[in-house]
Design a protein around this motif. Structure first.
Motif, short mmCIF file in Angstrom:
data_model
loop_
_atom_site.label_atom_id
_atom_site.label_comp_id
_atom_site.label_asym_id
_atom_site.label_seq_id
_atom_site.Cartn_x
_atom_site.Cartn_y
_atom_site.Cartn_z
N THR A 89 64.30 55.54 36.16
CA THR A 89 64.93 56.09 37.37
C THR A 89 64.15 55.69 38.62
O THR A 89 64.75 55.36 39.66
CB THR A 89 65.01 57.63 37.28
OG1 THR A 89 65.80 57.99 36.15
CG2 THR A 89 65.64 58.21 38.53
N ALA A 90 62.82 55.71 38.55
CA ALA A 90 62.00 55.30 39.69
C ALA A 90 62.26 53.85 40.05
O ALA A 90 62.38 53.49 41.24
CB ALA A 90 60.52 55.52 39.38
N GLU B 231 56.57 55.81 44.85
CA GLU B 231 56.07 56.75 43.83
C GLU B 231 55.43 57.99 44.44
O GLU B 231 55.60 59.10 43.94
CB GLU B 231 55.09 56.04 42.90
CG GLU B 231 55.78 55.19 41.84
CD GLU B 231 54.79 54.54 40.89
OE1 GLU B 231 53.57 54.57 41.19
OE2 GLU B 231 55.23 54.01 39.86
N ASP B 232 54.69 57.84 45.52
CA ASP B 232 54.03 58.99 46.14
C ASP B 232 54.98 59.80 47.01
O ASP B 232 54.65 60.92 47.41
CB ASP B 232 52.84 58.52 46.98
CG ASP B 232 51.74 57.90 46.13
OD1 ASP B 232 51.66 58.26 44.94
OD2 ASP B 232 50.97 57.07 46.66
N LYS B 233 56.15 59.24 47.31
CA LYS B 233 57.08 59.92 48.22
C LYS B 233 58.22 60.61 47.47
O LYS B 233 58.89 61.49 48.04
CB LYS B 233 57.68 58.91 49.20
CG LYS B 233 56.63 58.23 50.07
CD LYS B 233 57.27 57.19 50.98
CE LYS B 233 56.21 56.48 51.81
NZ LYS B 233 56.81 55.43 52.69
N LEU C 272 65.37 61.97 40.44
CA LEU C 272 64.28 61.75 41.38
C LEU C 272 64.86 61.72 42.78
O LEU C 272 65.94 61.16 43.01
CB LEU C 272 63.55 60.45 41.07
CG LEU C 272 62.71 60.43 39.79
CD1 LEU C 272 62.06 59.07 39.59
CD2 LEU C 272 61.64 61.53 39.80
N LEU C 273 64.14 62.34 43.73
CA LEU C 273 64.65 62.54 45.08
C LEU C 273 63.73 61.93 46.12
O LEU C 273 62.51 62.08 46.05
CB LEU C 273 64.80 64.05 45.34
CG LEU C 273 65.09 64.49 46.78
CD1 LEU C 273 66.48 64.01 47.20
CD2 LEU C 273 64.99 66.02 46.88
N LEU C 274 64.33 61.25 47.07
CA LEU C 274 63.64 60.76 48.26
C LEU C 274 64.35 61.30 49.48
O LEU C 274 65.58 61.44 49.48
CB LEU C 274 63.62 59.23 48.31
CG LEU C 274 62.57 58.50 47.46
CD1 LEU C 274 62.78 57.00 47.56
CD2 LEU C 274 61.16 58.86 47.91
N GLN C 275 63.62 61.59 50.54
CA GLN C 275 64.23 62.08 51.76
C GLN C 275 63.42 61.61 52.96
O GLN C 275 62.24 61.28 52.85
CB GLN C 275 64.32 63.60 51.76
CG GLN C 275 63.01 64.33 51.53
CD GLN C 275 63.21 65.81 51.33
OE1 GLN C 275 64.10 66.41 51.93
NE2 GLN C 275 62.38 66.41 50.50
N LEU D 255 68.32 61.26 49.15
CA LEU D 255 68.87 60.35 48.14
C LEU D 255 68.35 60.77 46.77
O LEU D 255 67.14 60.77 46.52
CB LEU D 255 68.46 58.91 48.44
CG LEU D 255 68.82 57.83 47.41
CD1 LEU D 255 70.33 57.70 47.29
CD2 LEU D 255 68.19 56.50 47.80
N ALA D 256 69.26 61.15 45.87
CA ALA D 256 68.91 61.54 44.50
C ALA D 256 69.49 60.52 43.53
O ALA D 256 70.65 60.10 43.67
CB ALA D 256 69.45 62.93 44.18
N ALA D 257 68.70 60.13 42.53
CA ALA D 257 69.13 59.10 41.58
C ALA D 257 68.73 59.47 40.16
O ALA D 257 67.79 60.23 39.93
CB ALA D 257 68.53 57.75 41.96
N ARG D 258 69.49 58.91 39.21
CA ARG D 258 69.15 59.05 37.80
C ARG D 258 69.53 57.75 37.08
O ARG D 258 70.67 57.27 37.17
CB ARG D 258 69.90 60.21 37.15
CG ARG D 258 69.72 60.31 35.62
CD ARG D 258 68.25 60.53 35.22
NE ARG D 258 68.07 60.47 33.77
CZ ARG D 258 68.01 61.54 32.98
NH1 ARG D 258 68.16 62.75 33.49
NH2 ARG D 258 67.79 61.39 31.69
N GLY D 259 68.54 57.20 36.38
CA GLY D 259 68.79 56.02 35.57
C GLY D 259 68.78 56.39 34.11
O GLY D 259 67.98 57.23 33.67
N PHE D 260 69.65 55.77 33.33
CA PHE D 260 69.73 56.02 31.88
C PHE D 260 69.41 54.72 31.16
O PHE D 260 70.23 53.79 31.11
CB PHE D 260 71.13 56.50 31.50
CG PHE D 260 71.51 57.82 32.09
CD1 PHE D 260 71.08 59.01 31.51
CD2 PHE D 260 72.28 57.88 33.23
CE1 PHE D 260 71.43 60.23 32.05
CE2 PHE D 260 72.64 59.10 33.79
CZ PHE D 260 72.21 60.29 33.21
N GLY D 261 68.20 54.67 30.60
CA GLY D 261 67.77 53.45 29.92
C GLY D 261 68.61 53.14 28.70
O GLY D 261 68.97 51.98 28.45
#
Length: 307
Positions: A216-217, A232-234, A253-256, A267-273
């Motif tokens: 996801t990152a 990563e730190d944000k 995981l969320l960034l703003q 911005l929220a995201a999700r990755g599915f490996g």
């Protein structure tokens, strides 16, 4: 021998007066009653079965009766009246059926959107009892889809958003689905744009087997066209509703941040490996827009489903 008296004129022959008025010259001509028009009868009978036939034959019957003097005008008129009533009734029924169908679709969509699993009584544990299967696997109607639980998904499954805003008249389509899994809306205030994406992970996204968080990152960095170390730190942990509002959550995981023009965004995201796919939702509000409220509404109502 007798003799005819002289100067006596002969008696002329006269036809006998007919004893009945209808007898003339050896023939009889009775007065015939006019018959019923066949189409008039057909019109009345068909009015109870096929309204259109009743109307057509009724008009034809009236025309024939006018020319021939046949009986049945009342039957034809009755067939016409009943036929027209039947046609009007059919039209009203069709309109009512269409309206009810539209309202029914909206009703069931609203019910699905407002589904409350707390009102549902389960007869068994929604999680598997098989010791060989992870007990963190979420059920279709409940549970949480954590980063770890993503490893237990069926590879043939499909992850996507359930979009409740398509039937919400207060939300306006800003850009329709482009065919590649991207579309967006304007919120009721008109100050916030909500953009969705669902689709395959790009070739530049690093898929880490057994680690959906890392996947996801990488997906989030790819969306922002930057590298994973930079964000990563944000980034922080977040969630989006799973399947139905209140049924469970999906780890994200969320960034703003805030842009130079004063716009605030989340911005929220999700990755599915395992699935090789990713989803994200971006809420961007111009100054005056309530980014926190809109983000909470979106991540609560627009659930992620996996099926």
């Amino acid at each position: 021998m007798s003799q005819t008296p002289p100067n006596q004129p002969p008696v002329p022959y006269q036809n006998p007066t007919p004893p009945y008025g209808g007898y003339q010259g050896g023939g009889y001509s009775p007065v015939q009653e006019p018959r019923y028009n066949v189409l008039a009868i057909v019109s009345l009978v068909s009015a109870f079965f096929i309204s259109l036939v009743a109307v057509i034959t009724g008009h034809m019957a009236l025309g024939q009766i006018k020319r021939t003097g046949e009986k049945g005008r009342g039957l034809a008129i009755a067939g016409l009246v009943i036929g027209y009533i039947g046609i009007v009734g059919s039209i009203i029924s069709i309109i009512a059926l269409v309206v009810m169908s539209v309202l029914g679709i909206g009703f069931f969509a609203a019910v699905a959107n407002d589904y409350d699993p707390g009102d549902y009584s389960y007869t068994s544990d929604p999680y598997t009892s098989d010791p060989d299967v992870s007990t963190t696997s979420p059920d279709v109607l409940g549970g949480d889809l954590t980063f770890e639980a993503g490893n237990d998904l069926d590879p043939d499954s499909l992850a996507q958003f359930s979009d409740p805003f398509i039937i919400d008249s207060e939300w306006t389509v800003s850009s329709p689905d482009d065919g590649n899994g991207s579309w967006s809306y304007l919120d009721p205030s008109g100050l916030c744009t909500v953009s969705f994406y669902q689709g395959a992970l790009s070739a530049s996204t690093v898929t880490t087997a057994g680690d959906d968080r890392s996947t996801t990152a990488s997906f989030l960095a790819d969306v922002l066209t930057t590298d994973q170390k930079t964000i990563e730190d944000k980034m922080s942990d977040g969630t989006i509703s799973y399947n139905f509002e209140g049924a469970g959550t999906v780890d994200t995981l969320l960034l703003q941040g805030t842009d130079d023009d004063g716009s605030n965004w989340k911005l929220a995201a999700r990755g599915f490996g395992v699935l090789g796919s990713g989803l994200y939702v971006d809420v961007t509000c111009t100054p005056g827009g309530d980014v926190e409220s809109v983000y909470d509404t979106v991540t609560t109502r627009a659930a992620i489903t996996v099926f």
